[in-house]
Structure formats: C-alpha cells, structure tokens
Design an enzyme around this catalytic site. Structure first.
Site, PDB file in Angstrom:
ATOM      1  N   ALA A 154       0.868  -1.180   0.000  1.00 26.77           N
ATOM      2  CA  ALA A 154       0.000   0.000   0.000  1.00 26.77           C
ATOM      3  C   ALA A 154       0.904   1.229   0.000  1.00 26.77           C
ATOM      4  CB  ALA A 154      -0.872  -0.020   1.248  1.00 26.77           C
TER       5      ALA A 154
ATOM      6  N   GLY B 279       0.550  -5.094   0.853  1.00 26.67           N
ATOM      7  CA  GLY B 279      -0.615  -5.144  -0.031  1.00 26.67           C
ATOM      8  C   GLY B 279      -0.288  -5.791  -1.373  1.00 26.67           C
TER       9      GLY B 279
ATOM     10  N   GLU C 134       4.281  -5.324   7.176  1.00 22.29           N
ATOM     11  CA  GLU C 134       3.472  -4.310   7.874  1.00 22.29           C
ATOM     12  C   GLU C 134       3.878  -4.147   9.325  1.00 22.29           C
ATOM     13  OE1 GLU C 134       2.280  -6.670   5.888  1.00 22.29           O
ATOM     14  OE2 GLU C 134       0.624  -5.926   4.668  1.00 22.29           O
TER      15      GLU C 134
HETATM   16  N1  CO8 Z   1       4.597   3.227  -0.493  1.00 26.64           N
HETATM   17  C1  CO8 Z   1       4.975   4.402  -1.007  1.00 26.64           C
HETATM   18  N2  CO8 Z   1       6.142   4.567  -1.685  1.00 26.64           N
HETATM   19  C2  CO8 Z   1       6.929   3.499  -1.846  1.00 26.64           C
HETATM   20  C3  CO8 Z   1       6.584   2.219  -1.321  1.00 26.64           C
HETATM   21  C4  CO8 Z   1       5.344   2.113  -0.621  1.00 26.64           C
HETATM   22  N3  CO8 Z   1       4.885   0.942  -0.143  1.00 26.64           N
HETATM   23  N4  CO8 Z   1       7.575   1.354  -1.620  1.00 26.64           N
HETATM   24  C5  CO8 Z   1       8.501   2.051  -2.309  1.00 26.64           C
HETATM   25  N5  CO8 Z   1       8.112   3.343  -2.452  1.00 26.64           N
HETATM   26  C6  CO8 Z   1       8.833   4.436  -3.097  1.00 26.64           C
HETATM   27  C7  CO8 Z   1       9.988   4.939  -2.244  1.00 26.64           C
HETATM   28  O1  CO8 Z   1       9.541   5.846  -1.288  1.00 26.64           O
HETATM   29  C8  CO8 Z   1      10.885   5.560  -3.296  1.00 26.64           C
HETATM   30  O2  CO8 Z   1      10.367   6.826  -3.625  1.00 26.64           O
HETATM   31  P1  CO8 Z   1      11.355   8.111  -3.721  1.00 26.64           P
HETATM   32  O3  CO8 Z   1      12.275   7.763  -4.857  1.00 26.64           O
HETATM   33  O4  CO8 Z   1      10.431   9.243  -4.006  1.00 26.64           O
HETATM   34  O5  CO8 Z   1      12.059   8.185  -2.414  1.00 26.64           O
HETATM   35  C9  CO8 Z   1      10.683   4.671  -4.530  1.00 26.64           C
HETATM   36  O6  CO8 Z   1       9.453   3.964  -4.296  1.00 26.64           O
HETATM   37  C10 CO8 Z   1      11.768   3.651  -4.708  1.00 26.64           C
HETATM   38  O7  CO8 Z   1      11.884   2.912  -3.489  1.00 26.64           O
HETATM   39  P2  CO8 Z   1      13.293   2.639  -2.760  1.00 26.64           P
HETATM   40  O8  CO8 Z   1      14.259   3.737  -3.060  1.00 26.64           O
HETATM   41  O9  CO8 Z   1      13.012   2.326  -1.321  1.00 26.64           O
HETATM   42  O10 CO8 Z   1      13.759   1.322  -3.579  1.00 26.64           O
HETATM   43  P3  CO8 Z   1      14.681   0.135  -3.035  1.00 26.64           P
HETATM   44  O11 CO8 Z   1      14.926  -0.704  -4.261  1.00 26.64           O
HETATM   45  O12 CO8 Z   1      15.834   0.647  -2.275  1.00 26.64           O
HETATM   46  O13 CO8 Z   1      13.746  -0.686  -2.020  1.00 26.64           O
HETATM   47  C11 CO8 Z   1      11.720  -1.755  -1.287  1.00 26.64           C
HETATM   48  C12 CO8 Z   1      12.585  -1.316  -2.486  1.00 26.64           C
HETATM   49  C13 CO8 Z   1      12.424  -2.865  -0.498  1.00 26.64           C
HETATM   50  C14 CO8 Z   1      10.413  -2.294  -1.882  1.00 26.64           C
HETATM   51  C15 CO8 Z   1      11.457  -0.543  -0.359  1.00 26.64           C
HETATM   52  O14 CO8 Z   1      10.983   0.535  -1.161  1.00 26.64           O
HETATM   53  C16 CO8 Z   1      10.434  -0.814   0.710  1.00 26.64           C
HETATM   54  O15 CO8 Z   1      10.762  -1.405   1.729  1.00 26.64           O
HETATM   55  N6  CO8 Z   1       9.178  -0.356   0.497  1.00 26.64           N
HETATM   56  C17 CO8 Z   1       8.122  -0.479   1.478  1.00 26.64           C
HETATM   57  C18 CO8 Z   1       7.661  -1.896   1.608  1.00 26.64           C
HETATM   58  C19 CO8 Z   1       6.555  -2.009   2.638  1.00 26.64           C
HETATM   59  O16 CO8 Z   1       6.737  -1.766   3.809  1.00 26.64           O
HETATM   60  N7  CO8 Z   1       5.378  -2.400   2.164  1.00 26.64           N
HETATM   61  C20 CO8 Z   1       4.213  -2.575   3.019  1.00 26.64           C
HETATM   62  C21 CO8 Z   1       3.412  -1.326   3.035  1.00 26.64           C
HETATM   63  S1  CO8 Z   1       2.095  -1.417   4.217  1.00 26.64           S
HETATM   64  C22 CO8 Z   1       0.905  -2.278   3.421  1.00 26.64           C
HETATM   65  O17 CO8 Z   1       1.036  -2.741   2.314  1.00 26.64           O
HETATM   66  C23 CO8 Z   1      -0.362  -2.432   4.192  1.00 26.64           C
HETATM   67  C24 CO8 Z   1      -1.359  -3.194   3.402  1.00 26.64           C
HETATM   68  C25 CO8 Z   1      -2.699  -2.993   3.950  1.00 26.64           C
HETATM   69  C26 CO8 Z   1      -3.775  -3.414   2.993  1.00 26.64           C
HETATM   70  C27 CO8 Z   1      -4.760  -2.403   2.620  1.00 26.64           C
HETATM   71  C28 CO8 Z   1      -5.358  -1.644   3.726  1.00 26.64           C
HETATM   72  C29 CO8 Z   1      -6.395  -0.676   3.339  1.00 26.64           C
END
Ligand code: CO8
Length: 261
Positions: free
Chosen positions: A69, A112, A135
């Site tokens: 998400a 998500g 999460e």
């Molecule tokens: N949300 C928003 N932006 C994101 C997300 C995310 N989940 N994941 C990555 N991005 C963005 C980063 O902020 C970054 O943006 P910017 O360049 O502007 O800083 C861009 O994407 C590239 O990301 P990274 O530089 O971090 O790329 P890496 O290759 O270094 O890392 C990862 C990739 C490992 C995927 C890392 O981005 C990460 O850990 N992302 C978050 C993963 C996470 O925690 N996901 C769970 C989110 S919570 C959730 O899904 C709840 C679900 C609930 C269901 C629905 C409820 C209504």
C-alpha cells in the site's frame, strides 16, 4: 475543464481471450495508491463482464510487482478516514472476479502487493522475486487478507514467521512452502503467465468458472458441504453444450470445438 486521471493501470485484451492488467507506477515501485486501487477495480469489473475475456494476467511489469500500500497515503490517516476509504469494495472487484487470474510477479510483492498476488488463482514468479508481509515493521498488520490467505496457503508456522517478523521470502522458499505455482527465469515470468492464461482461455469457460468458484467457496466450508457444492456444480455442467462436445469429440477421436455455451 475536468482533467482525465493519469492512467496507472493498463488493460490490454488480446485476441486469444487473455486480458493483461498491468500496474504502471514505477516511480513508487507500483505502490497501491488510491488511483491504482480504483483503476485496478475498474479494469477487473470490466473484464469480469466482457465475454471475450476468458483469463486474466495481472502484472507489475518486468521490474517490480507491488511494494505494498502507498505508505504516504496512510501515514497520518485516522481510523475513521481508513474506514471511509472502503478499500474492501475495491479489493472485492478482484476477489469476486469469476475468471481465472494469473499473477506474474517479478521483483517485490510486499504487504498489499503480496496480498494482491494472493487474490489471484495462480502465481508465476521470477527467480529473483521477493515476497513478504512487512506491515509489522510499520506498526501495522496485513489488512487485505494477508493473515487469512497466507495461513490458508502455507499453514500456521510459515505464515506466523512471515507476518510476525516481516521477513522477505525468496521465490524458491515461497514455492517450497506452497505460496506459488511456478518459478521461472525473470525474463520468462510474463511469457509463462500468458502461456498458462492462453491455455485456460482455450478451455470451456463454464467448466473453468465452476472449478474456480467451487474451489474458493468450498475451501472455507465443512468438507461435507463443500462436496455437495462440488456435486451440484458438476451436475450443472451436464447442461452445457461444451460438455456434450467434449465427450463427443473424445469418442470421435477429434479435437473439441468449444462454443462457451
Ligand atoms: N509506499 C509508497 N512509496 C513506496 C513504497 C510504498 N509501499 N515502496 C517504495 N516506495 C517508493 C519509495 O519511497 C521511493 O520513492 P522516492 O524515490 O520518491 O524516495 C521509490 O518507491 C523507490 O523505493 P526505494 O528507493 O526504497 O527502492 P529500493 O529498491 O531501495 O527498495 C523496497 C525497495 C524494499 C520495496 C522498499 O521501497 C520498501 O521497503 N518499500 C516499502 C515496503 C513495505 O513496507 N510495504 C508494506 C506497506 S504497508 C501495506 O502494504 C499495508 C497493506 C494494507 C492493505 C490495505 C489496507 C487498506
């Protein structure tokens, strides 16, 4: 003048009856923001109704499936705001889709994104794909079926390990624990998903739809009730032209021509 919303999910309907739904928000690793969710739901509702579509491939493209998400959209949200978003109505467009959905996963399928893959019926992953429910590291928990679909797919002890630690799971590990259908080379993921979808699209759609419906509905029923459901659906198919054609073609040693009726 009202502006058209940016297209972040593309739909392509192919000649072979396969619809390809592709999430395209690379700058945020395909994170599910409101626009992605709305457009996903819109496309799934459309393909569910479109008789030309027999199977669906859902992908985030070559690089990344979905990193979860969109954290920016819920970082400061209140419980009532979260409630009023009613995202369950958008997820339902996918979970209630009567046609087979094949996820083609490369890169990350987290939070998500992992839940989105688990809404599908078959998951094909590239060898370097990574799955997880991180999460807990955000002080949250899975909220779109992650605790329930994961435990049903892999059992208590792997599901607990994944959700409680927020660890990343490799494609090979995920395959071994029953989270995936197939693992292929990264370059082959979409091709293989399309191949499977085309194979299913060429089969009698009424039988395909009944198999999907009974497997999903029956999995959460007591066995006796699920077996009754199965028998009724099995019997219903004897009213289809494709059932008659399938049996006749076998007996006449020829290829069946299915009409979808
Ligand atoms: N949300 C928003 N932006 C994101 C997300 C995310 N989940 N994941 C990555 N991005 C963005 C980063 O902020 C970054 O943006 P910017 O360049 O502007 O800083 C861009 O994407 C590239 O990301 P990274 O530089 O971090 O790329 P890496 O290759 O270094 O890392 C990862 C990739 C490992 C995927 C890392 O981005 C990460 O850990 N992302 C978050 C993963 C996470 O925690 N996901 C769970 C989110 S919570 C959730 O899904 C709840 C679900 C609930 C269901 C629905 C409820 C209504």
């Amino acid at each position: 003048m009202s502006q058209q919303p940016e297209s972040v999910v593309h739909l392509d309907i192919r000649q072979d009856g396969v619809a390809v739904v592709r999430i395209d928000r690379p700058e945020a690793k395909n994170a599910l923001n409101g626009a992605v969710r709305e457009q996903l739901a819109e496309h799934f509702r459309a393909v569910a109704r479109n008789p030309q579509v027999r199977a669906i491939v859902l992908t985030g493209g070559e690089k990344c499936f979905v990193a979860g998400a969109d954290i920016r959209e819920f970082a400061q949200a209140s419980p009532i705001e979260m409630y009023l978003r009613h995202t369950e109505l958008l997820w339902e467009a996918i979970s209630r889709c009567p046609k087979p959905i094949i996820a083609a996963v490369n890169g990350f399928a987290l939070g998500g994104g992992c839940e989105l893959a688990m809404h599908c019926d078959i998951i094909v992953a590239g060898a370097s794909a990574r799955f997880g429910q991180p999460e807990v590291k955000l002080g949250l928990m899975p909220g779109a079926g992650g605790t329930q679909r994961l435990i049903r797919a892999v059992g208590k002890f792997q599901a607990m390990r994944i959700a409680l630690t927020g660890c990343l799971v490799s494609a090979q590990q995920a395959l071994a624990m029953g989270m995936l259908s197939e693992v292929v080379e990264d370059e082959q993921t979409i091709t293989r998903a399309l191949e499977l979808a085309a194979e299913i699209a060429a089969l009698p759609p009424l039988a395909v739809a009944q198999i999907k419906e009974v497997m999903l509905a029956g999995a959460d029923l007591p066995l006796e009730s699920a077996l009754v459901l199965e028998r009724k659906a099995f019997q219903l198919l004897f009213d289809s032209r494709d059932q008659k054609e399938g049996a006749q073609a076998f007996l006449e040693k020829r290829k069946a021509i299915f009409s979808g009726e």
